[in-house]
Design a protein around this motif. Structure first.
Motif, PDB file in Angstrom:
ATOM      1  N   PHE A   1       0.802  -1.006   0.089  1.00  0.00           N
ATOM      2  CA  PHE A   1      -0.051   0.103  -0.090  1.00  0.00           C
ATOM      3  C   PHE A   1       0.738   1.059   0.042  1.00  0.00           C
ATOM      4  O   PHE A   1       0.514   2.186  -0.730  1.00  0.00           O
ATOM      5  N   MET A   2       1.928   1.485   0.631  1.00  0.00           N
ATOM      6  CA  MET A   2       2.884   2.346   0.962  1.00  0.00           C
ATOM      7  C   MET A   2       3.378   2.712  -0.256  1.00  0.00           C
ATOM      8  O   MET A   2       3.635   3.900  -1.036  1.00  0.00           O
ATOM      9  N   LYS A   3       3.832   1.562  -1.132  1.00  0.00           N
ATOM     10  CA  LYS A   3       4.504   1.915  -2.376  1.00  0.00           C
ATOM     11  C   LYS A   3       3.309   2.440  -3.370  1.00  0.00           C
ATOM     12  O   LYS A   3       3.715   3.387  -4.087  1.00  0.00           O
ATOM     13  N   ALA A   4       2.350   1.702  -3.535  1.00  0.00           N
ATOM     14  CA  ALA A   4       1.401   2.237  -4.430  1.00  0.00           C
ATOM     15  C   ALA A   4       0.901   3.611  -4.136  1.00  0.00           C
ATOM     16  O   ALA A   4       0.617   4.572  -5.037  1.00  0.00           O
ATOM     17  N   LEU A   5       0.570   3.996  -2.861  1.00  0.00           N
ATOM     18  CA  LEU A   5       0.241   5.421  -2.494  1.00  0.00           C
ATOM     19  C   LEU A   5       1.346   6.458  -2.827  1.00  0.00           C
ATOM     20  O   LEU A   5       1.149   7.359  -3.435  1.00  0.00           O
ATOM     21  N   GLU A   6       2.728   6.056  -2.767  1.00  0.00           N
ATOM     22  CA  GLU A   6       3.881   6.856  -3.050  1.00  0.00           C
ATOM     23  C   GLU A   6       3.607   7.075  -4.615  1.00  0.00           C
ATOM     24  O   GLU A   6       3.843   8.240  -5.101  1.00  0.00           O
TER      25      GLU A   6
ATOM     26  N   ALA B   1      -4.042  -6.610  -7.604  1.00  0.00           N
ATOM     27  CA  ALA B   1      -3.104  -7.056  -8.823  1.00  0.00           C
ATOM     28  C   ALA B   1      -1.711  -7.156  -8.327  1.00  0.00           C
ATOM     29  O   ALA B   1      -0.665  -8.106  -9.021  1.00  0.00           O
ATOM     30  N   SER B   2      -1.210  -6.641  -7.199  1.00  0.00           N
ATOM     31  CA  SER B   2       0.116  -6.499  -6.858  1.00  0.00           C
ATOM     32  C   SER B   2       0.701  -7.734  -6.104  1.00  0.00           C
ATOM     33  O   SER B   2      -0.138  -8.882  -5.764  1.00  0.00           O
ATOM     34  N   GLY B   3       1.640  -7.417  -5.052  1.00  0.00           N
ATOM     35  CA  GLY B   3       2.242  -8.506  -4.269  1.00  0.00           C
ATOM     36  C   GLY B   3       1.281  -8.894  -3.097  1.00  0.00           C
ATOM     37  O   GLY B   3       0.886 -10.020  -2.868  1.00  0.00           O
ATOM     38  N   PHE B   4       0.090  -7.974  -2.861  1.00  0.00           N
ATOM     39  CA  PHE B   4      -0.766  -8.124  -1.919  1.00  0.00           C
ATOM     40  C   PHE B   4      -2.077  -8.665  -2.604  1.00  0.00           C
ATOM     41  O   PHE B   4      -2.764  -7.927  -3.223  1.00  0.00           O
ATOM     42  N   SER B   5      -2.324 -10.049  -2.594  1.00  0.00           N
ATOM     43  CA  SER B   5      -3.537 -10.422  -3.434  1.00  0.00           C
ATOM     44  C   SER B   5      -4.857 -10.049  -2.953  1.00  0.00           C
ATOM     45  O   SER B   5      -4.995  -9.556  -1.750  1.00  0.00           O
ATOM     46  N   ARG B   6      -5.728 -10.228  -3.767  1.00  0.00           N
ATOM     47  CA  ARG B   6      -7.105 -10.082  -3.422  1.00  0.00           C
ATOM     48  C   ARG B   6      -7.492 -11.048  -2.267  1.00  0.00           C
ATOM     49  O   ARG B   6      -8.137 -10.648  -1.380  1.00  0.00           O
TER      50      ARG B   6
END
Ligand code: ADP
Ligand code: MG
Length: 393
Positions: free
Chosen positions: A162-167, A317-322
């Motif tokens: 989440f941090m990466k995506a938000l950044e 869709a990223s490393g943190f799956s649904r």
């Protein structure tokens, strides 16, 4: 109990091999039988028991012989595995002072090889809500593998993603550097949590910035869910940085409106109380009838969520799956009704004590080379405890 990283230097390859074997055994056992550890570790020259004794001495494992002769990792043991991996990767080279103790994390200053000071967050799921974690075992009965390692690892993975995506989408969050097991490495925020700030030059501006972040998050399809004065950092130039993301949910969550309203309310209440901001509540029927704003003139959740939602899908869709997200949300949902504020301390005191860390000075970690062994657990079911805005009031 100290997080004495000095010990890391004296641990041999065999020590780490056995420690990793305990970790692997914990995928299927809360207490890993000693023979299984021996089998997984398969040390060339034997001696697993002697190594276990050494690990026990350093409180990296806990011995339990109530049902059979077995061991489990302590948080400290898990910390060491994560730290060693990150050192081997060249991400960090030293661990420094403790920056903060969250409800379910410990944060340390760390330095990279080039001397850049970063922040390391070690997730400790189950430290405060161990009772809650235990109560969830019913739900997870079909999986004997459920344990706090997995919960903490999942929380870290989620936070990092989440941090990466938000950044990447321009949100004022720390730079997500790396993640291993229950550990997230991020840039160090040069500031203080808003709760410690007694005076601001421009409280109105900060208020609008902060509320603007909540709205923009929702426009991107996300709700922070723990958006309060403890998770907003302010630096000397009054720049805002938002932290702490393991509990975030999508705007499509069925309790989204409630989470959103709670985040907004927290901010209103705090700025009202701390900085005496007053908010004009519109009573004019004509103005107030605008469905896109609420009575304070801020965009309403329904208007935002209508036009929102892509980052939540991107994250899925990223490393943190649904699947990970669904699991976490299941627990958040259950926990929201758990209003019992006097949360029981962990029943297993030693389990908690082993996590009490106290790092003295900056100690470099020059470790023996070791092949990286990652712990990719495949268990189902997690819990991330919901931290409500009332928590610190
Ligand atoms: P928790 O999930 O346990 O609440 P937080 O992520 O909120 O953990 O961190 C707890 C505290 O650690 C924060 O209130 C803050 O003081 C400090 N902290 C966390 N991340 C950073 C960072 N990147 N830089 C500086 N301090 C941090
Ligand atoms: Mg926090």
């Amino acid at each position: 109990m100290k997080l004495d990283v000095e010990v890391l230097r004296y641990l041999s390859k065999d020590d780490f091999r056995v420690l990793t074997a305990v970790e692997m055994g914990m995928r299927n056992h809360e207490i890993v039988p000693a023979e299984l550890i021996d089998r997984i570790a398969s040390l060339k020259h034997g001696g697993t028991y002697k190594v276990l004794k050494n690990l026990l001495k350093h409180k990296l494992v806990h011995h339990d012989s109530s049902k059979y002769d077995g061991f489990r990792l302590t948080y400290l043991g898990y910390d060491f595995l994560a730290i060693k991996t990150l050192v081997n990767r060249g991400v960090i080279s030293s661990v420094g002072r403790k920056l903060g103790t969250g409800k379910e994390s410990d944060i340390y200053e760390v330095a990279s090889e080039d001397g850049t000071v970063l922040a390391m967050k070690l997730h400790r799921l189950g430290r405060v809500s161990f009772r809650a974690v235990k109560s969830k075992r019913d739900y997870l009965r079909h999986r004997s593998s459920f344990n706090w390692l997995y919960l903490s690892r999942l929380a870290a993975l989620k936070e990092f993603a989440f941090m990466k995506a938000l950044e990447e989408h321009g949100f004022p969050v720390p730079n997500a550097v790396d993640c291993n097991r229950h550990c997230v490495i991020m840039s160090l925020v040069q500031g203080y949590p808003l709760v410690q700030v007694k005076e601001l030059q421009n409280p109105e501006t900060i208020f609008e910035t902060v509320l603007g972040v909540i709205v923009r998050l929702a426009e991107h399809g996300l709700i922070h869910c723990d958006f309060n004065e403890f998770n907003i950092m302010i630096d000397d130039d009054e720049k805002v940085t938002v932290i702490d993301f393991p509990q975030m949910v999508s705007v499509s969550h069925r309790n989204a409106q409630m989470y959103f309203d709670r985040d907004v309310e927290c901010i209103f209440k705090f700025f009202q109380k701390r900085f005496n901001l007053s908010f004009q509540v519109s009573t004019d029927d004509n103005e107030g009838s605008d469905a896109d704003t609420d009575e304070t003139g801020w965009p309403s959740f329904s208007s935002i969520s209508k036009s929102s939602g892509f980052l939540d899908k991107e994250l899925a869709a990223s490393g943190f799956s649904r699947k990970d997200q669904e699991d976490i949300e299941k627990f958040i949902e259950e926990d929201i009704d758990d209003t019992d504020s006097d949360r029981e301390e962990s029943e297993d005191k030693q389990f908690v004590e082993s996590t009490e860390a106290n790092v003295k000075g900056l100690s470099s970690l020059h470790l023996e080379e070791q092949e990286e062994q990652t712990s990719n657990s495949d268990e189902d079911g997690v819990e991330v405890k919901q931290r409500s805005c009332e928590a610190g009031q």
